[in-house]
Scaffold this motif. Structure first.
Motif, PDB file in Angstrom:
ATOM      1  N   GLY A  25     -45.105  30.778   7.708  1.00  0.00           N
ATOM      2  CA  GLY A  25     -44.731  31.436   9.381  1.00  0.00           C
ATOM      3  C   GLY A  25     -45.819  31.629  10.087  1.00  0.00           C
ATOM      4  N   ARG A  26     -47.041  31.665   9.681  1.00  0.00           N
ATOM      5  CA  ARG A  26     -48.432  31.763  10.416  1.00  0.00           C
ATOM      6  C   ARG A  26     -49.446  31.593   9.350  1.00  0.00           C
ATOM      7  N   THR A  27     -50.584  31.321   9.824  1.00  0.00           N
ATOM      8  CA  THR A  27     -51.894  31.407   8.987  1.00  0.00           C
ATOM      9  C   THR A  27     -52.615  32.780   9.210  1.00  0.00           C
ATOM     10  N   PHE A  28     -53.351  33.034   8.118  1.00  0.00           N
ATOM     11  CA  PHE A  28     -54.159  34.221   7.986  1.00  0.00           C
ATOM     12  C   PHE A  28     -55.611  34.040   8.156  1.00  0.00           C
ATOM     13  N   SER A  29     -56.292  32.820   8.802  1.00  0.00           N
ATOM     14  CA  SER A  29     -57.577  32.459   8.622  1.00  0.00           C
ATOM     15  C   SER A  29     -58.323  33.506   9.340  1.00  0.00           C
ATOM     16  N   SER A  30     -58.102  34.345  10.153  1.00  0.00           N
ATOM     17  CA  SER A  30     -58.777  35.383  10.652  1.00  0.00           C
ATOM     18  C   SER A  30     -58.407  36.717  10.012  1.00  0.00           C
ATOM     19  N   SER A  31     -57.809  36.720   9.022  1.00  0.00           N
ATOM     20  CA  SER A  31     -57.401  38.122   8.416  1.00  0.00           C
ATOM     21  C   SER A  31     -57.871  38.162   7.031  1.00  0.00           C
ATOM     22  N   ALA A  32     -57.985  39.384   6.489  1.00  0.00           N
ATOM     23  CA  ALA A  32     -58.162  39.766   5.011  1.00  0.00           C
ATOM     24  C   ALA A  32     -56.845  39.582   4.310  1.00  0.00           C
ATOM     25  N   MET A  33     -56.870  39.195   2.979  1.00  0.00           N
ATOM     26  CA  MET A  33     -55.941  39.118   2.194  1.00  0.00           C
ATOM     27  C   MET A  33     -56.155  39.726   1.091  1.00  0.00           C
ATOM     28  N   GLY A  34     -55.366  40.311   0.102  1.00  0.00           N
ATOM     29  CA  GLY A  34     -55.514  40.934  -1.168  1.00  0.00           C
ATOM     30  C   GLY A  34     -54.568  40.867  -2.110  1.00  0.00           C
ATOM     31  N   TRP A  35     -55.125  41.410  -3.062  1.00  0.00           N
ATOM     32  CA  TRP A  35     -54.096  41.465  -4.284  1.00  0.00           C
ATOM     33  C   TRP A  35     -53.818  43.149  -4.837  1.00  0.00           C
ATOM     34  N   PHE A  36     -52.807  43.549  -5.049  1.00  0.00           N
ATOM     35  CA  PHE A  36     -52.526  44.923  -5.476  1.00  0.00           C
ATOM     36  C   PHE A  36     -51.620  44.663  -6.913  1.00  0.00           C
ATOM     37  N   VAL A  91     -46.882  44.475 -12.074  1.00  0.00           N
ATOM     38  CA  VAL A  91     -46.268  43.635 -11.047  1.00  0.00           C
ATOM     39  C   VAL A  91     -47.534  43.501 -10.069  1.00  0.00           C
ATOM     40  N   TYR A  92     -47.880  42.165  -9.689  1.00  0.00           N
ATOM     41  CA  TYR A  92     -48.916  41.784  -8.933  1.00  0.00           C
ATOM     42  C   TYR A  92     -48.359  41.263  -7.486  1.00  0.00           C
ATOM     43  N   TYR A  93     -48.850  42.186  -6.541  1.00  0.00           N
ATOM     44  CA  TYR A  93     -48.542  41.747  -5.138  1.00  0.00           C
ATOM     45  C   TYR A  93     -49.663  41.214  -4.344  1.00  0.00           C
ATOM     46  N   CYS A  94     -49.309  40.358  -3.464  1.00  0.00           N
ATOM     47  CA  CYS A  94     -50.275  39.641  -2.434  1.00  0.00           C
ATOM     48  C   CYS A  94     -49.852  40.194  -1.309  1.00  0.00           C
ATOM     49  N   ALA A  95     -50.947  40.584  -0.304  1.00  0.00           N
ATOM     50  CA  ALA A  95     -50.752  41.069   0.983  1.00  0.00           C
ATOM     51  C   ALA A  95     -51.895  40.709   1.936  1.00  0.00           C
ATOM     52  N   ALA A  96     -51.584  40.553   3.287  1.00  0.00           N
ATOM     53  CA  ALA A  96     -52.116  40.371   4.212  1.00  0.00           C
ATOM     54  C   ALA A  96     -52.203  41.310   5.408  1.00  0.00           C
ATOM     55  N   ARG A  97     -53.272  41.519   5.889  1.00  0.00           N
ATOM     56  CA  ARG A  97     -53.577  42.368   7.174  1.00  0.00           C
ATOM     57  C   ARG A  97     -53.908  41.749   8.194  1.00  0.00           C
ATOM     58  N   LEU A  98     -53.688  42.458   9.302  1.00  0.00           N
ATOM     59  CA  LEU A  98     -54.053  41.526  10.714  1.00  0.00           C
ATOM     60  C   LEU A  98     -55.387  42.237  11.133  1.00  0.00           C
TER      61      LEU A  98
END
Length: 122
Positions: A25-36, A91-98
């Motif tokens: 749906g979109r890319t996150f090339s300019s965003s931070a991504m993480g795992w919780f 349970v491991y979750y991935c996440a992305a922030r703007l």
């Protein structure tokens, strides 16, 4: 926008797993991504994050054992987990922030995957 996490499973202590998180749906090339991760009855905790330039951050509990990485297109983030311990079960979750820099709190992230179960037996 969807984040699809995969790669969880059952592994013995000392083993390895590799989690993947694919964005659509979109890319996150300019965003931070993480795992919780979230264990039963506990809060969702930060595990690892990668900023838009590839710089990484880790929780103390996983430093030296886990490695986060991302592809340059900003569509996939990985979590390589080695030397797994029973206390990594969650349970491991991935996440992305703007934003381009890593955050360590769940409310700093704008998009979440559905979670993938990781179980480490002793």
């Amino acid at each position: 926008v969807q984040l699809q996490a995969s790669g969880g499973g059952l592994v013995q202590a000392g083993g390895s797993l590799r989690l993947s998180c694919a964005a659509s749906g979109r890319t996150f090339s300019s965003s931070a991504m993480g795992w919780f991760r979230q264990a039963p009855g506990k809060e969702r905790d930060f595990v690892a994050g990668v900023n838009w330039r590839g710089g990484t951050s880790y929780a103390d509990a996983v430093k030296g054992r886990f490695t986060i990485s991302r592809d340059k297109a900003g569509k996939t983030v990985f979590l390589q987990m080695n030397s797994l311990k029973p206390e990594d079960t969650a349970v491991y979750y991935c996440a992305a922030r703007l934003r381009p820099v890593v955050g360590v709190l769940p409310n700093e992230y704008d998009y979440w995957g559905q979670g993938t179960q990781v179980t480490v037996s002793s």
